[in-house]
Design an enzyme around this catalytic site. Structure first.
Site, PDB file in Angstrom:
ATOM      1  N   GLU A   1       0.843  -1.181  -0.126  1.00 27.79           N
ATOM      2  CA  GLU A   1       0.088   0.029   0.039  1.00 27.79           C
ATOM      3  C   GLU A   1       0.814   1.195   0.094  1.00 27.79           C
ATOM      4  OE1 GLU A   1      -2.732  -0.558   3.156  1.00 27.79           O
ATOM      5  OE2 GLU A   1      -3.752  -2.484   2.727  1.00 27.79           O
TER       6      GLU A   1
ATOM      7  N   GLU B   1      -4.594  -9.153  -1.394  1.00 29.38           N
ATOM      8  CA  GLU B   1      -5.015  -8.935   0.074  1.00 29.38           C
ATOM      9  C   GLU B   1      -6.521  -8.204   0.069  1.00 29.38           C
ATOM     10  OE1 GLU B   1      -2.368  -7.056   2.891  1.00 29.38           O
ATOM     11  OE2 GLU B   1      -3.710  -5.940   3.936  1.00 29.38           O
TER      12      GLU B   1
END
Length: 487
Positions: free
Chosen positions: A215, A320
């Site tokens: 991220e 994810e």
């Protein structure tokens, strides 16, 4: 009391003559959405606490039945395990004046122990490396591998703390700026490549891919408020690190280990990052697979990301996904959106053990306690136990159905959900060359979203020519297996 899984229902609930169906979906036998690579989970943080337990390895990485708190659980059969390379160390050989900083809000179980203690030496045999660190997560990695997890990924949430500008592995002080020191771009790649090489030679496991980011475009990796390891990377920094990583892997004889990137939190962020990558031939050549997370949930242009990745000739993973809905409703809703529009070839759940509805099984990683199984576990079982690696993903014909075909077994798998009031759903298999004999049994499994049935098996559905139908209660997920199918 809700029936336990694999309770076998008998009898013929549906007649073999044509019956009215409220909905009909046609499975497209001519379609090919790619070859499925598998289902999986990330090992941090839960495995860093519970990685020594064989029963948990059996539950998540086999299809066997394992008892959990006296309840028999159908194994999920994950074949993907993502190992988190830690950014934390508790000892070092450098002066005490240079020490790791932590956020006041840090959750201890989310600090993962790393192997490279300091910058004194990059030689893995030197005192600068501690290969006894992170024993539980390594243990679960080995258990997963021995049980059939054939796809292993090494990923980083943050560079090791001493490579960070503020020596804090939770992020920069403002959360929006790069926290990796520029002179450590290559060292971050060295760390990843060294661990990948060491694992192959000493742990007996070979990572199939390495992802250096997690991220990276997010603005919440804040060293003053963070609860876990994390680091912001501008796209230009990502490009530099990827170039070094390919070089360091190749230098260690790991040319077959692919690079995945960038595990952006949102689909739209992944689109923007990929657009910035497109102008750089080196990074586009080095990144073989695009990983993305599912935290944009019901929003975001999944289709745009798929189109970009497909045009670039790269693979795509939903690497994810997680949320706090223990009922499984959001899980199945977003999984179906992913399969319809994102079209990934793998789907990975974040924390299989966690509290607050996040885990498939309720757990507290800090108190080291494990509780009851959440309904979302059985919802995911409807997909993971039946759509298996190597299957060809087909167009299910609607936004409420997913289909996969096993050519070797001549088996068609369909998973569908009913969001409305109770109704029949008709499955039209008319596009297939053959679907088995008229009147043959179509096995089905059912899980009620929220509460109720938990992966209950039935043998009450039969083919009528090239179609069959089944009654769905509201918010019921069902899986069907049709044998004798030829495209």
């Amino acid at each position: 009391m809700a029936p336990s899984f694999l309770h076998l229902a008998t009898g013929i609930a549906l007649l073999t003559t044509t019956a009215h169906a409220d909905l009909t979906t046609t499975i497209d036998a001519t379609s090919n959405r790619g070859t499925w690579e598998g289902w999986g989970t990330s090992l941090a943080w839960w495995a860093a606490t519970f990685g020594h337990r064989d029963d948990l390895a059996d539950i998540f990485f086999t299809l066997r039945t394992t008892r959990h708190q006296s309840v028999p659980l159908p194994g999920l059969g994950f074949t993907i395990a993502r190992y988190n390379l830690g950014a934390t160390t508790t000892k070092t050989t450098i002066p005490p004046s240079t020490s790791m900083k932590t956020s006041p809000s840090i959750i201890p179980s989310r600090l993962i122990q790393g192997f490279w203690l300091d910058w004194t030496s990059s030689l893995p045999t030197s005192p600068s490396w501690n290969w006894s660190a992170d024993p539980n997560q390594r243990s679960m990695l080995l258990k997963a591998s021995s049980r059939g997890a054939t796809t292993l990924e090494l990923f980083s949430n943050s560079p090791i703390w001493w490579m960070c500008k503020n020596h804090n592995p939770s992020g920069s002080d403002d959360g929006r700026s790069d926290n990796l020191q520029s002179w450590n771009y290559q060292n971050h790649a060295v760390y990843l490549a060294t661990v990948a090489k060491y694992a192959a030679e000493n742990w007996g496991v070979s990572f199939t891919s390495v992802d250096p980011f997690n991220e990276p475009s997010a603005n919440w990796w804040n060293g003053k408020t963070g609860t876990q390891e994390g680091c912001h990377f501008d796209a230009s920094t990502q490009i530099a690190v990827v170039g070094y990583l390919r070089q360091e892997l190749d230098n260690r004889g790991l040319k077959g280990v692919v690079i995945s990137a960038s595990d952006e939190s949102h689909y739209d962020e992944a689109v923007e990052t990929l657009r910035k990558f497109e102008g750089n031939r080196t990074v586009m050549g080095a990144v073989v697979r695009v990983n993305v997370h599912g935290y944009q949930y019901e929003k975001g242009r999944r289709d745009v990301l798929f189109d970009m990745v497909n045009k670039a000739g790269k693979k795509l993973w939903q690497s994810e996904y997680g949320e706090a809905d223990a009922t499984g409703e959001r899980l199945v809703s977003n999984l179906l959106l992913d399969m319809r529009w994102l079209r990934p070839m793998a789907w990975v759940y974040w924390q299989v053990l966690d509290g607050g509805g996040w885990g498939l099984i309720d757990a507290d990683n800090d108190r080291k306690t494990i509780g009851q199984v959440n309904q979302k576990y059985f919802v995911l079982a409807q997909f993971a136990r039946h759509i298996r690696p190597g299957m060809r993903i087909l167009d299910g014909g609607s936004d409420y159905a997913v289909a996969a075909y096993d050519e070797k077994a001549r088996k068609l798998v369909i998973v569908a959900v009913n969001w409305g009031e109770a109704q029949y759903i008709n499955f039209d298999l008319g596009m297939f060359g053959a679907v088995g004999s008229d009147g043959s049994v179509v096995k089905r499994w059912a899980t009620q979203i929220g509460s109720g049935s938990r992966y209950v098996e039935y043998s009450d559905t039969r083919l009528s020519g090239k179609k069959f139908w089944s009654r769905f209660e509201k918010k019921l997920v069902q899986t069907f297996e049709v044998t004798g199918v030829v495209l």
